[in-house]
Design a protein around this motif. Structure first.
Motif, short mmCIF file in Angstrom:
data_model
loop_
_atom_site.label_atom_id
_atom_site.label_comp_id
_atom_site.label_asym_id
_atom_site.label_seq_id
_atom_site.Cartn_x
_atom_site.Cartn_y
_atom_site.Cartn_z
N GLU A 1 32.83 -8.62 29.30
CA GLU A 1 33.70 -8.08 28.57
C GLU A 1 34.73 -8.80 27.95
O GLU A 1 35.36 -8.52 26.80
CB GLU A 1 34.38 -6.99 29.61
N TYR A 2 35.01 -9.99 28.74
CA TYR A 2 36.05 -10.80 28.02
C TYR A 2 35.52 -11.50 26.68
O TYR A 2 36.10 -11.56 25.61
CB TYR A 2 36.48 -11.85 29.00
N ALA A 3 34.42 -11.94 26.82
CA ALA A 3 33.74 -12.54 25.61
C ALA A 3 33.67 -11.63 24.29
O ALA A 3 34.01 -11.81 23.37
CB ALA A 3 32.25 -12.95 26.03
N GLU A 4 33.25 -10.43 24.86
CA GLU A 4 33.17 -9.34 23.62
C GLU A 4 34.41 -9.04 23.16
O GLU A 4 34.62 -8.82 21.92
CB GLU A 4 32.34 -8.24 24.26
N ARG A 5 35.37 -8.84 23.98
CA ARG A 5 36.77 -8.61 23.49
C ARG A 5 37.55 -9.60 22.46
O ARG A 5 38.11 -9.45 21.61
CB ARG A 5 37.89 -8.71 24.54
N TYR A 6 36.80 -10.69 22.74
CA TYR A 6 37.25 -11.93 21.77
C TYR A 6 36.39 -12.41 21.03
O TYR A 6 36.08 -13.85 20.56
CB TYR A 6 37.98 -13.27 22.55
N ASP A 7 35.44 -11.52 20.56
CA ASP A 7 34.37 -11.59 19.27
C ASP A 7 33.13 -12.48 19.56
O ASP A 7 32.57 -12.93 18.91
CB ASP A 7 35.07 -12.20 18.10
N PHE A 8 33.12 -12.99 20.86
CA PHE A 8 31.89 -13.48 21.36
C PHE A 8 30.75 -12.58 21.38
O PHE A 8 30.56 -12.18 22.51
CB PHE A 8 32.16 -14.55 22.53
N ASN A 9 30.08 -12.39 20.52
CA ASN A 9 29.06 -11.21 20.59
C ASN A 9 27.98 -11.58 19.57
O ASN A 9 27.83 -12.76 19.18
CB ASN A 9 29.63 -9.96 20.11
N GLU A 10 26.84 -10.55 19.45
CA GLU A 10 25.90 -10.88 18.76
C GLU A 10 26.23 -11.19 17.22
O GLU A 10 25.45 -11.94 16.65
CB GLU A 10 24.71 -9.54 18.80
N GLU A 11 26.96 -10.35 16.80
CA GLU A 11 27.42 -10.51 15.43
C GLU A 11 27.64 -12.03 14.91
O GLU A 11 27.39 -12.77 14.33
CB GLU A 11 28.42 -9.59 14.83
N THR A 12 28.64 -12.44 16.03
CA THR A 12 29.32 -13.87 15.94
C THR A 12 28.10 -14.90 15.88
O THR A 12 28.23 -15.86 15.31
CB THR A 12 30.49 -14.01 16.93
N LEU A 13 27.22 -14.60 16.87
CA LEU A 13 26.14 -15.19 17.12
C LEU A 13 25.33 -15.66 15.75
O LEU A 13 24.79 -16.59 15.33
CB LEU A 13 25.22 -15.23 18.08
N LYS A 14 24.95 -14.48 15.20
CA LYS A 14 24.33 -14.35 13.85
C LYS A 14 24.96 -15.04 12.93
O LYS A 14 24.27 -15.81 12.08
CB LYS A 14 23.84 -12.93 13.47
N GLU A 15 26.17 -14.92 12.92
CA GLU A 15 26.89 -15.59 11.65
C GLU A 15 27.08 -17.35 12.04
O GLU A 15 26.84 -17.92 10.93
CB GLU A 15 28.59 -15.21 11.47
N ALA A 16 27.28 -17.58 13.24
CA ALA A 16 27.24 -18.92 13.39
C ALA A 16 26.05 -19.64 13.33
O ALA A 16 25.84 -20.99 12.62
CB ALA A 16 27.78 -19.13 14.87
N ASN A 17 24.76 -19.16 13.64
CA ASN A 17 23.35 -19.52 13.37
C ASN A 17 23.07 -19.46 11.81
O ASN A 17 22.56 -20.67 11.54
CB ASN A 17 22.37 -18.62 14.06
#
Length: 109
Positions: free
Chosen positions: A77-93
């Motif tokens: 929940e903390y990670a997702e609240r601060y944008d650490f999610n699947e979309e961020t992972l795709k953008e970072a990759n």
């Protein structure tokens, strides 16, 4: 009496004591902070990473299965609240592959 360096050189290859050859080139960027400026989700998460690390520590210190599940849920929940999610992972990759290390990706495919 031999000094430590001379004793070492008599047993081991002295290459580490010799001047290294300098090669001008672009080094692969395995880890760096360019993600922070290029990927908004990474920037948001990085600013809040201390809280994430605290939540992660609680998982490692869980006393039992129920405590682990509670702490794990809080971490997600903390990670997702601060944008650490699947979309961020795709953008970072995508950034990593297409921009950050574009010159080297063919070497690992």
């Amino acid at each position: 009496q031999m000094c430590i360096r001379d004793r070492y050189k008599s047993v081991y290859t002295p290459a580490i004591y010799e001047k290294a050859e300098t090669v001008i080139g672009k080094s692969p960027a395995i880890y760096g902070n360019d993600f922070l400026s290029a990927v908004d989700g990474c920037k948001t998460f990085w600013a809040a990473r201390n809280g994430f690390e605290s939540a992660l520590t609680k998982i490692f210190a869980s006393a039992n299965e129920q405590d682990f599940e509670t702490n794990y849920k809080a971490l997600i929940e903390y990670a997702e609240r601060y944008d650490f999610n699947e979309e961020t992972l795709k953008e970072a990759n995508k950034f990593y592959e297409e921009s950050y290390n574009a010159d080297y990706m063919q070497n690992i495919k």
